[in-house]
Scaffold this motif. Structure first.
Motif, mmCIF file in Angstrom:
data_model
loop_
_atom_site.group_PDB
_atom_site.id
_atom_site.type_symbol
_atom_site.label_atom_id
_atom_site.label_comp_id
_atom_site.label_asym_id
_atom_site.label_seq_id
_atom_site.Cartn_x
_atom_site.Cartn_y
_atom_site.Cartn_z
ATOM 1 N N PRO A 304 23.919 -97.047 24.167
ATOM 2 C CA PRO A 304 24.602 -97.273 25.456
ATOM 3 C C PRO A 304 26.118 -97.177 25.371
ATOM 4 N N ASP A 305 26.692 -97.428 24.203
ATOM 5 C CA ASP A 305 28.151 -97.378 24.062
ATOM 6 C C ASP A 305 28.633 -96.080 23.406
ATOM 7 N N ALA A 306 27.731 -95.144 23.186
ATOM 8 C CA ALA A 306 28.097 -93.906 22.493
ATOM 9 C C ALA A 306 28.796 -92.944 23.449
ATOM 10 N N GLY A 307 29.901 -92.369 22.998
ATOM 11 C CA GLY A 307 30.632 -91.419 23.831
ATOM 12 C C GLY A 307 29.819 -90.179 24.150
ATOM 13 N N PHE A 308 29.007 -89.716 23.190
ATOM 14 C CA PHE A 308 28.199 -88.518 23.424
ATOM 15 C C PHE A 308 27.191 -88.753 24.544
ATOM 16 N N ARG A 309 26.639 -89.962 24.592
ATOM 17 C CA ARG A 309 25.635 -90.266 25.625
ATOM 18 C C ARG A 309 26.232 -90.168 27.022
ATOM 19 N N GLU A 310 27.536 -90.411 27.148
ATOM 20 C CA GLU A 310 28.168 -90.403 28.463
ATOM 21 C C GLU A 310 28.195 -89.018 29.103
ATOM 22 N N ILE A 311 28.096 -87.964 28.303
ATOM 23 C CA ILE A 311 28.142 -86.620 28.885
ATOM 24 C C ILE A 311 26.741 -86.037 29.073
ATOM 25 N N LEU A 312 25.703 -86.848 28.824
ATOM 26 C CA LEU A 312 24.332 -86.359 28.924
ATOM 27 C C LEU A 312 23.653 -86.857 30.191
ATOM 28 N N GLU A 313 22.674 -86.085 30.632
ATOM 29 C CA GLU A 313 21.787 -86.480 31.722
ATOM 30 C C GLU A 313 20.352 -86.293 31.250
ATOM 31 N N ARG A 314 19.457 -87.129 31.756
ATOM 32 C CA ARG A 314 18.053 -86.957 31.400
ATOM 33 C C ARG A 314 17.522 -85.658 31.996
ATOM 34 N N HIS A 315 16.711 -84.995 31.216
ATOM 35 C CA HIS A 315 16.147 -83.720 31.654
ATOM 36 C C HIS A 315 15.085 -83.937 32.717
ATOM 37 N N GLU A 316 15.191 -83.181 33.780
ATOM 38 C CA GLU A 316 14.161 -83.144 34.814
ATOM 39 C C GLU A 316 13.646 -81.714 34.883
ATOM 40 N N ARG A 317 12.365 -81.570 34.613
ATOM 41 C CA ARG A 317 11.783 -80.227 34.521
ATOM 42 C C ARG A 317 11.919 -79.479 35.839
ATOM 43 N N GLN A 318 12.319 -78.228 35.741
ATOM 44 C CA GLN A 318 12.450 -77.355 36.901
ATOM 45 C C GLN A 318 11.565 -76.132 36.705
ATOM 46 N N ASP A 319 11.306 -75.446 37.815
ATOM 47 C CA ASP A 319 10.532 -74.214 37.717
ATOM 48 C C ASP A 319 11.297 -73.205 36.875
ATOM 49 N N VAL A 320 10.583 -72.558 35.999
ATOM 50 C CA VAL A 320 11.212 -71.572 35.130
ATOM 51 C C VAL A 320 11.559 -70.338 35.949
ATOM 52 N N THR A 321 12.828 -69.962 35.925
ATOM 53 C CA THR A 321 13.249 -68.764 36.651
ATOM 54 C C THR A 321 12.781 -67.524 35.912
ATOM 55 N N GLU A 322 12.579 -66.471 36.669
ATOM 56 C CA GLU A 322 12.151 -65.220 36.055
ATOM 57 C C GLU A 322 13.238 -64.711 35.123
ATOM 58 N N PRO A 323 12.901 -64.420 33.883
ATOM 59 C CA PRO A 323 13.923 -63.942 32.951
ATOM 60 C C PRO A 323 14.396 -62.542 33.309
ATOM 61 N N GLU A 324 15.579 -62.216 32.818
ATOM 62 C CA GLU A 324 16.087 -60.862 32.975
ATOM 63 C C GLU A 324 15.169 -59.894 32.230
ATOM 64 N N PRO A 325 15.170 -58.608 32.621
ATOM 65 C CA PRO A 325 14.344 -57.645 31.889
ATOM 66 C C PRO A 325 14.614 -57.718 30.388
ATOM 67 N N ASP A 326 13.548 -57.749 29.614
ATOM 68 C CA ASP A 326 13.673 -57.918 28.171
ATOM 69 C C ASP A 326 14.265 -56.668 27.533
ATOM 70 N N THR A 327 15.412 -56.839 26.885
ATOM 71 C CA THR A 327 16.038 -55.722 26.178
ATOM 72 C C THR A 327 15.976 -55.951 24.671
ATOM 73 N N GLY A 328 15.002 -56.764 24.235
ATOM 74 C CA GLY A 328 14.883 -57.044 22.809
ATOM 75 C C GLY A 328 14.694 -55.792 21.979
#
Length: 542
Positions: A304-328
């Motif tokens: 609770p007192d960590a500086g790094f924790r202050e810049i974080l937010e808990r992850h809330e799952r979102q719909d995965v956006t369609e990826p760009e065309p694969d150029t691998g």
């Protein structure tokens, strides 16, 4: 290369940047994955002086990358001869990116005997030399080998409260992977895969900090029972009291692993993402520090007192956006082409100079892909490369400043476009090319005097005192010392510096620009210095 070109364009004193690079070019070696050099937005004269220090390396094996981030530096005190070492282990690439990264600095000195904990460092550097697309010149190879020996014997000063330092060179023959066994784990990584998380957190409680899209693409079961966080979008905004122009950080790029077991904790940081590729074939570097759980444990970052924790937010799952065309496929093709040893042979022609780019190995056999090559200095003049055939391209009508071993290679098809910079071996390089490039940048008497002061080692502050208000006459005396005295001191203590200056003056005079570019009275002064140089050389030759 984009980083270097950006540095020259954005610098308030490009002459200082260029002189710094020019003087250090024989003491810096940069190893990078072939096919991963970003194309600069425009041509930069600075890159001519970068040429000898860049070494492209092959992929360690198909589908994997040379991916470590390491700066190893050796300093020698000119007065005492004492040697000191500095090591930077980072997650940041050598680019203009301003992401959230991590860096560990270690300072030390060479000891009297090799230390087994340092062996992975030396093994990594030697492996980089073996992977080089083009064999290194003997002098550079010897210098790197000497650095490896100093690193083997290094006695590092550990961070406060750290209990030991362990290096892990992944993907290097003989290297051992780190042990992630523990009861609680923290993984900070911009890219995560299920197999990577299982590798880095095989048991116990897990907390993960990653990018939103990386966490969204993980199967839900991979994060079941775990804490997941992302960096807040507001974290990079400067505070109200921040100075104007402060850079904004964006995008997580740090790689950190914390493993707790009992009252102890271990922290590993470096280049490896939490992916199968990182631990299954990439060349990576992690450094491990140990200590008490209270000092080095997960709560120091997420409590609770960590500086790094202050810049974080808990992850809330979102719909995965369609990826760009694969150029691998195109990315892999570009890497394969960049790993082909190429030569750029310079010849003279009626229209100036000509470069013939060729190779013994063939370009990969592919269909439906257009592959072209063009000189970095002559954008828009692309020559097709034929798949299945050795590289063969001719660039004619070149000016002296157009000669370069840096070649832009582009591959494109219906799915996308990939490009990179390839470094060829320059054959028949005109001896005066770099002098000409330097002379082109010195287009006023003030710039000439700034270069002279920098070359004589007076530093950027003295050079910055030269302005354009008086035609270059205002600094004939600097800090109470006249230019004549400075030149005479250099003649006695550092005559090789005057050799560099002599080539520049000769180039300016050969171009007929001495009246325009040399400050009033300098020609007569230089005549005196040259007479002294000749007399000194004659005396040495007797």
């Amino acid at each position: 290369m984009a980083f270097a070109a950006h540095g020259l364009r954005e610098s308030a004193d490009p002459i200082a940047v260029m002189e710094g690079v020019r003087r250090c070019a024989d003491r810096i070696d940069v190893f990078c994955q072939a096919g991963q050099i970003v194309v600069p937005s425009g041509a930069s004269a600075l890159l001519a002086f970068v040429e000898p220090m860049v070494h492209q390396v092959h992929r360690p094996k198909p589908g994997h990358l040379f991916h470590p981030k390491l700066w190893a530096l050796r300093f020698r005190d000119d007065t005492t001869g004492e040697v000191s070492l500095r090591l930077l282990v980072l997650s940041r690439n050598l680019t203009k990116d301003r992401s959230w990264d991590v860096c560990l600095r270690l300072d030390g000195v060479p000891g009297t005997r090799p230390r087994k904990d340092n062996r992975p460092l030396a093994d990594l550097l030697r492996h980089a030399v073996r992977l080089a697309v083009t064999p290194l010149p003997a002098a550079r190879h010897a210098a790197i080998e000497a650095l490896c020996e100093d690193l083997r014997r290094a006695e590092w000063e550990p961070p406060e409260d750290a209990q030991g330092i362990v290096f892990h060179a992944l993907g290097v023959p003989g290297g051992r992977p780190p042990d992630f066994a523990g009861t609680r784990h923290l993984v900070i990584s911009p890219f995560c895969t299920p197999g990577g998380l299982n590798r880095c957190a095989p048991s116990g409680a897990l907390s993960v900090v990653s990018r939103q899209e990386a966490l969204d693409r993980l199967p839900e079961e991979s994060l079941a029972g775990s804490e997941a966080f992302v960096v807040s979008a507001l974290a990079g905004l400067p505070a109200e009291e921040a100075p104007p122009g402060q850079e904004v950080l964006h995008g997580l790029h740090a790689k950190v692993y914390v493993v707790e077991k009992g009252h102890q904790a271990r922290v590993l940081l470096g280049s490896a993402n939490a992916t199968e590729a990182a631990f299954g074939g990439n060349v990576e570097l992690l450094v491990e520090l140990g200590g008490s759980r209270n000092r080095w444990g997960i709560n120091a970052l997420l409590g609770p007192d960590a500086g790094f924790r202050e810049i974080l937010e808990r992850h809330e799952r979102q719909d995965v956006t369609e990826p760009e065309p694969d150029t691998g496929f195109l990315r892999d093709l570009i890497r394969d082409i960049a790993a082909i040893p190429m030569s750029a042979t310079v010849t003279t022609s009626a229209g100036g100079y000509e470069i013939r780019l060729d190779s013994q190995e063939a370009v990969p056999e592919v269909t439906g892909v257009r592959i072209t090559a063009q000189l970095h200095t002559r954008r828009g003049e692309a020559v097709p490369l034929v798949p299945g055939q050795p590289v063969s391209a001719v660039f004619a009508g070149l000016a002296l400043a157009d000669i370069t071993p840096f070649v832009l290679v582009v591959a494109e098809d219906g799915t996308g476009r990939e490009q990179t910079v390839v470094l060829a071996t320059l054959i028949g390089d005109p001896a005066h090319r770099l002098d000409h490039v330097l002379a082109q940048q010195i287009d006023t008497p003030e710039k000439f005097l700034r270069f002279l002061l920098l070359m004589l080692g007076l530093g950027t502050e003295a050079a910055a005192a030269v302005t354009g208000d008086d035609g270059g006459q205002g600094i004939w005396r600097t800090g109470g010392t006249g230019i004549l005295e400075l030149l005479l001191n250099a003649l006695v203590d550092r005559p090789e510096q005057l050799d560099d200056l002599a080539r520049l003056v000769t180039r300016i005079e050969a171009d007929g620009d001495s009246r325009r570019l040399l400050p009033p009275g300098f020609t007569e002064l230089w005549r005196v210095i040259n007479q002294a140089r000749d007399a000194s050389a004659e005396a040495v030759g007797r």
